[in-house]
Write an enzyme that holds these catalytic residues in place. Structure first.
Site, PDB file in Angstrom:
ATOM      1  N   LYS A  27       2.883 -11.319  12.835  1.00  0.00           N
ATOM      2  CA  LYS A  27       3.349 -10.368  11.814  1.00  0.00           C
ATOM      3  C   LYS A  27       4.726  -9.825  12.183  1.00  0.00           C
ATOM      4  O   LYS A  27       5.616  -9.716  11.336  1.00  0.00           O
ATOM      5  CB  LYS A  27       2.328  -9.231  11.653  1.00  0.00           C
ATOM      6  CG  LYS A  27       1.092  -9.689  10.889  1.00  0.00           C
ATOM      7  CD  LYS A  27      -0.094  -8.759  11.006  1.00  0.00           C
ATOM      8  CE  LYS A  27      -1.317  -9.428  10.392  1.00  0.00           C
ATOM      9  NZ  LYS A  27      -2.582  -8.737  10.636  1.00  0.00           N
TER      10      LYS A  27
ATOM     11  N   GLN B 242      -4.740  -3.217  13.047  1.00  0.00           N
ATOM     12  CA  GLN B 242      -5.366  -4.531  13.207  1.00  0.00           C
ATOM     13  C   GLN B 242      -6.867  -4.370  13.478  1.00  0.00           C
ATOM     14  O   GLN B 242      -7.274  -3.645  14.369  1.00  0.00           O
ATOM     15  CB  GLN B 242      -4.689  -5.276  14.382  1.00  0.00           C
ATOM     16  CG  GLN B 242      -5.150  -6.699  14.559  1.00  0.00           C
ATOM     17  CD  GLN B 242      -4.756  -7.610  13.394  1.00  0.00           C
ATOM     18  OE1 GLN B 242      -3.625  -7.590  12.924  1.00  0.00           O
ATOM     19  NE2 GLN B 242      -5.716  -8.384  12.907  1.00  0.00           N
TER      20      GLN B 242
ATOM     21  N   ASP C 161      -2.314  -3.317   3.781  1.00  0.00           N
ATOM     22  CA  ASP C 161      -3.453  -4.241   3.774  1.00  0.00           C
ATOM     23  C   ASP C 161      -4.278  -4.078   2.492  1.00  0.00           C
ATOM     24  O   ASP C 161      -5.128  -4.900   2.177  1.00  0.00           O
ATOM     25  CB  ASP C 161      -4.374  -3.950   4.978  1.00  0.00           C
ATOM     26  CG  ASP C 161      -4.239  -4.991   6.080  1.00  0.00           C
ATOM     27  OD1 ASP C 161      -3.764  -6.105   5.785  1.00  0.00           O
ATOM     28  OD2 ASP C 161      -4.621  -4.686   7.226  1.00  0.00           O
TER      29      ASP C 161
END
Ligand code: NDP
Length: 291
Positions: free
Chosen positions: A53, A97, A120
């Site tokens: 990322k 994460q 997200d």
């Protein structure tokens, strides 16, 4: 018949270039999109995802930081950090994460992220906005699937789409997106899961079949309607002694038999995988523009 291969790598590259030129334009106005990624613990797979990322942020010209916390981190400590990131005007997007260590409740953490920085698209506010057709962000993997369809001339509008899998990160939000009365959606959607009787009956009805089950090569050619478009979200590790790593990556679709029946199909790897990360970049850019 042998299906056309939907090249996720190439499509992701095209979108990457589009995002990079948007970021460049923004930078000329003095604004730099910034993604803050929080990694708790030392899960090797998570470390790889987080590294990728960061690398992608650099490739599109965004700034980024990875905040690493020890596996012993308390929930309150993580909440304090998220509070600081929420309040920091330089931070456009926040990504925690997953999975998190067991002493931390994932829902509590997701709920604590500013919904307008929730790149997200996991916050219940954003899930709700998505379901009423007023999305702030689109969830990354479902958005990647939709882009693959649209950029392969497989607009789901008016088609029967069958999704196998109802997880909160893939199946459900994808169904929610594709049933909307909007451009690139407007599909008749069936969602299958382990409670579905006669899976094959349903998959054979699909004009567009999307497999997101996490079960290696379960969808075989004889479960697919001739001419269907097949999108394979699955990423499964299967033991393979011929590989140096000892395993190979495979999808939920049995590629060799499916490609003889489908009109177009995504490979694994190189299909949905590269799209997910690029959609994260798109959301980070969107987070800045929404401000
Ligand atoms: P989950 O395990 O959370 O969900 C799997 C879903 O598939 C469940 O709804 C389950 O049903 C259903 N399912 C499992 N087996 C069957 C079966 N035999 N018949 C019918 N339905 C079945 O997985 P995710 O949604 O998180 O991920 C799915 C796959 O996609 C995984 O391989 C994952 O690695 C991959 N993935 C890939 C991404 C990418 O970027 N390419 C991103 C995210 C995921 P039930 O609800 O009844 O248990």
């Amino acid at each position: 018949m042998s299906a056309a291969i939907i090249d996720g790598k190439k499509i992701a590259e095209d979108i990457k270039n589009e995002i990079a030129s948007e970021v460049l334009k923004l930078k000329q106005t003095g604004v730099v999109p910034h993604l803050s990624v929080v990694l708790v613990g030392d899960n090797p797979a998570s470390e790889v995802y987080v590294r990728n990322k960061g690398k992608m942020c650099e490739e599109v010209g965004m700034s980024h930081e990875t905040i690493k916390l020890p596996v012993s981190t308390f929930q309150d400590e993580l909440l304090t950090l998220i509070g600081e990131l929420n309040a920091n005007p330089k931070v456009s997007g926040i990504l925690v994460q997953l999975p998190l260590p067991k002493q931390i409740n994932e829902s509590v953490i997701i709920n604590s992220i500013d919904p307008f920085k929730d790149v997200d698209c996991f916050h219940p506010f954003n899930v709700g906005k998505l379901s009423i057709g007023e999305p702030v962000f689109l969830p990354c993997t479902p958005a990647g699937v939709q882009e693959l369809l649209l950029r392969s001339n497989a607009d789901p509008s008016g088609k029967h789409t069958v999704i196998v899998g109802r997880s909160n990160i893939v199946g459900k939000p994808l169904a929610s997106m594709l049933i909307q009365k909007s451009k690139g959606a407007n599909s008749t959607v069936t969602v299958c899961h382990t409670g579905t009787k006669d899976l094959s009956y349903h998959t054979k009805q699909a004009d567009i079949l999307i497999a997101a089950m996490g079960q290696a090569e379960v969808i075989r050619g004889d479960m697919i309607k001739p001419g269907a478009v097949v999108i394979d979200v699955g990423m499964n590790r299967v033991a393979d002694a011929s590989k140096k790593s000892g395993f190979r990556l495979t999808g939920d679709v049995h590629f060799d038999s499916a490609k003889e029946v489908a009109s177009a199909i995504t490979p694994v790897p190189g299909g949905v995988g590269p799209m997910t990360i690029i959609m994260l970049m798109k959301n980070t850019l969107k987070a800045v523009l929404k401000k």
